[in-house]
Design a protein around this motif. Structure first.
Motif, PDB file in Angstrom:
ATOM      1  N   GLU A 107      43.702   4.384  18.390  1.00 30.73           N
ATOM      2  CA  GLU A 107      44.617   3.473  17.688  1.00 30.73           C
ATOM      3  C   GLU A 107      43.849   2.305  17.091  1.00 30.73           C
ATOM      4  O   GLU A 107      44.069   1.911  15.938  1.00 30.73           O
ATOM      5  CB  GLU A 107      45.676   2.943  18.667  1.00 30.73           C
ATOM      6  CG  GLU A 107      46.650   3.983  19.183  1.00 30.73           C
ATOM      7  CD  GLU A 107      47.784   4.245  18.213  1.00 30.73           C
ATOM      8  OE1 GLU A 107      47.836   3.584  17.155  1.00 30.73           O
ATOM      9  OE2 GLU A 107      48.621   5.120  18.505  1.00 30.73           O
ATOM     10  N   ARG A 109      41.648   3.551  14.153  1.00 36.83           N
ATOM     11  CA  ARG A 109      42.439   3.946  12.994  1.00 36.83           C
ATOM     12  C   ARG A 109      42.916   2.707  12.214  1.00 36.83           C
ATOM     13  O   ARG A 109      42.854   2.679  10.981  1.00 36.83           O
ATOM     14  CB  ARG A 109      43.641   4.785  13.447  1.00 36.83           C
ATOM     15  CG  ARG A 109      44.526   5.296  12.306  1.00 36.83           C
ATOM     16  CD  ARG A 109      43.965   6.537  11.690  1.00 36.83           C
ATOM     17  NE  ARG A 109      44.803   7.050  10.615  1.00 36.83           N
ATOM     18  CZ  ARG A 109      44.762   8.282  10.160  1.00 36.83           C
ATOM     19  NH1 ARG A 109      43.926   9.156  10.676  1.00 36.83           N
ATOM     20  NH2 ARG A 109      45.545   8.678   9.169  1.00 36.83           N
ATOM     21  N   GLN A 162      41.529   2.804   8.468  1.00 37.76           N
ATOM     22  CA  GLN A 162      42.493   3.351   7.510  1.00 37.76           C
ATOM     23  C   GLN A 162      42.450   2.636   6.152  1.00 37.76           C
ATOM     24  O   GLN A 162      42.414   3.292   5.105  1.00 37.76           O
ATOM     25  CB  GLN A 162      43.911   3.278   8.086  1.00 37.76           C
ATOM     26  CG  GLN A 162      45.005   3.722   7.132  1.00 37.76           C
ATOM     27  CD  GLN A 162      45.627   5.027   7.569  1.00 37.76           C
ATOM     28  OE1 GLN A 162      45.887   5.255   8.730  1.00 37.76           O
ATOM     29  NE2 GLN A 162      45.852   5.899   6.614  1.00 37.76           N
ATOM     30  N   ARG A 176      49.983  11.219  11.904  1.00 33.89           N
ATOM     31  CA  ARG A 176      49.054  10.089  11.952  1.00 33.89           C
ATOM     32  C   ARG A 176      47.614  10.535  12.188  1.00 33.89           C
ATOM     33  O   ARG A 176      46.673   9.812  11.877  1.00 33.89           O
ATOM     34  CB  ARG A 176      49.478   9.108  13.046  1.00 33.89           C
ATOM     35  CG  ARG A 176      50.822   8.424  12.787  1.00 33.89           C
ATOM     36  CD  ARG A 176      51.158   7.427  13.872  1.00 33.89           C
ATOM     37  NE  ARG A 176      50.206   6.321  13.876  1.00 33.89           N
ATOM     38  CZ  ARG A 176      49.689   5.790  14.973  1.00 33.89           C
ATOM     39  NH1 ARG A 176      50.004   6.287  16.173  1.00 33.89           N
ATOM     40  NH2 ARG A 176      48.855   4.772  14.914  1.00 33.89           N
ATOM     41  N   ARG A 177      47.458  11.718  12.761  1.00 40.78           N
ATOM     42  CA  ARG A 177      46.108  12.210  13.017  1.00 40.78           C
ATOM     43  C   ARG A 177      45.592  13.102  11.887  1.00 40.78           C
ATOM     44  O   ARG A 177      44.555  13.738  12.023  1.00 40.78           O
ATOM     45  CB  ARG A 177      46.069  12.978  14.344  1.00 40.78           C
ATOM     46  CG  ARG A 177      46.041  12.059  15.552  1.00 40.78           C
ATOM     47  CD  ARG A 177      45.662  12.854  16.798  1.00 40.78           C
ATOM     48  NE  ARG A 177      45.451  11.987  17.922  1.00 40.78           N
ATOM     49  CZ  ARG A 177      44.309  11.378  18.196  1.00 40.78           C
ATOM     50  NH1 ARG A 177      43.283  11.507  17.378  1.00 40.78           N
ATOM     51  NH2 ARG A 177      44.194  10.621  19.262  1.00 40.78           N
TER      52      ARG A 177
END
Length: 453
Positions: A95, A98, A102, A397-398
């Motif tokens: 988390e 990311r 991102q 999300r992955r």
């Protein structure tokens, strides 16, 4: 009422696992052909393997209920070589990573890297221009070298031309290494033990050392000021990125993320382009339509950002190539909580497998699923299929954080290659893919270079 999915009896499982080790794609095909779209394999007491191959299953596991699933045990061997980057990390660490990374891969930011991609592709084409008409090249190796140049320029601001051959062979070696270790039964217990008991591990460590040496040198050159930067590449962004608490990225995490992007960033795109050139060489009508579009849209110049949306057939060709040979051919998750998928109970601790390779070839979803038909991906037909019938970069999300980068890269590369050359496959190539972490061409893809008028 929930019901267990059909599947093999306990005495059939050893034979099934042997086939899965020797020929994973054939094993999956045979399993779903016999038992259906959802299969349960009772691997050990209290631990099942579930195989799901419909778009609805992919949406449920990867998106709707993704919080109930974590990285599968099959990712552990990757950690031995690439560390805890975005591909292999989980939980709070993932988390945090990311959220930090991102924004660096937003479409807007990645679009600014397109001129660097164009320069790297042009360098390869100039090398081809020096060769006699009809020269034979290995398309797989050529695409790997080109995408490695793109990764060096766009992600690291570095010229990796001198390292091209040894990096290519190091990545190939590590792909084989991870595949062999995953097939070792000890992987269920300890990835480290599996690595040490799989033949060839010393050679694998040497390949890892090659990748580490290049990455360490690139980082050191940037920090010391020996390598100039215009501030656009990923390395600068990572060095300047800050977590919510204001702290920067640590040296270990920096290394792990760079190695992850380094390996994943060029391997998947190279395979996509190599398979696309193969498919076009077997489909003259699709190739002629591609040439007509490229000539019309670009009129002999290099593609700009404004051209990408106009290259509709080019994008359709690449999408169809990724449908048949997806960059991520299988996605595996371990259930961390009980769930129910399409009426099938999944107990905590079970492993679920969602293979894009099978989802993309499901006969109930795709007409003539084995055929190369780029028209499936034209805009007017986009509403015909389930949103998760096409998942070349995973989902949720992955899903692959670099998908925008990869799509720009392969569209630009295919358009520029098509402007100048036709590549004709020579006899003797076997299109059955070599199954490693990605789907690699199984042998040298020998193609003749033909200059276009």
């Amino acid at each position: 009422m929930p019901r267990n999915a059909p599947g093999p009896a306990p005495h059939q499982i050893p034979g099934l696992l042997r086939l899965a080790v020797s020929d994973p794609l054939r094993s999956m095909y045979q399993t779903v052909s016999r038992y259906g779209d959802a299969v349960r394999i009772p691997f050990a007491p209290g631990r099942n393997i579930h195989l799901f191959c419909r778009p609805e299953h992919a949406e449920h596991i990867l998106v709707a209920r993704q919080q109930r699933y974590g990285k599968a045990f099959t990712y552990r061997p990757l950690r031995e070589w690439i560390g805890l980057g975005l591909i292999t990390s989980d939980g709070e660490l993932w988390e945090r990573q990311r959220r930090l990374i991102q924004p660096l891969f937003s479409h807007r930011r990645v679009s600014t890297l397109q001129p660097l991609m164009v320069d790297a592709i042009e360098r390869m084409l100039r090398e081809w221009d020096e060769r006699p008409e009809g020269s034979v090249v290995d398309a797989t190796e050529e695409m790997s070298g080109m995408t490695l140049d793109i990764v060096g320029a766009t992600l690291f601001g570095a010229d990796l031309t001198a390292d091209r051959d040894r990096i290519y062979h190091a990545v190939e070696t590590l792909q084989d290494a991870v595949t062999k270790v995953i097939k070792n039964p000890l992987t269920w217990v300890s990835a480290k033990a599996a690595r040490r008991t799989s033949p060839g591990f010393r050679q694998w460590d040497q390949a890892k050392a090659t990748i580490d040496e290049v990455v360490t040198r690139v980082i050191a050159d940037r920090r010391s000021g020996r390598a100039e930067s215009d501030g656009r590449d990923l390395l600068d962004a990572l060095l300047n990125a800050r977590h919510e608490d204001g702290t920067g990225i640590g040296d270990v995490q920096l290394r792990d993320e760079i190695v992850t992007f380094f390996m994943a960033g060029h391997e998947t795109s190279a395979n996509c382009l190599a398979w696309t050139l193969y498919l076009l060489s077997t489909s003259p009508a699709a190739r002629e339509r591609l040439e007509e579009e490229v000539d019309s849209v670009l009129a002999g110049r290099a593609p700009t950002q404004e051209d990408l949306d106009k290259l509709v057939w080019t994008r359709a060709v690449l999408s169809e190539s990724m449908r048949l040979y997806p960059p991520v051919w299988t996605v595996e998750r371990d259930a961390i909580a009980e769930d129910e998928v399409a009426g099938v109970p999944v107990s905590a601790g079970s492993t679920v497998i969602v293979p894009p390779y099978l989802v993309h070839r499901h006969p109930g979803v795709w007409s003539s699923p084995e055929a190369f038909a780029p028209e499936r991906f034209l805009p007017e037909r986009s509403g015909e299929r389930h949103k998760y019938a096409f998942i070349p970069f995973g989902g949720g999300r992955r899903g692959c954080i670099g998908n925008a980068f990869a799509l720009i890269e392969v569209v630009v590369a295919l358009a520029m290659i098509t402007q100048r050359y036709r590549l004709d496959l020579l006899p003797g190539f076997d299109p059955v893919p070599k199954v490693t972490v990605t789907l690699r061409p199984p042998q040298e893809m020998a193609m003749a270079l033909r200059r276009r008028a």
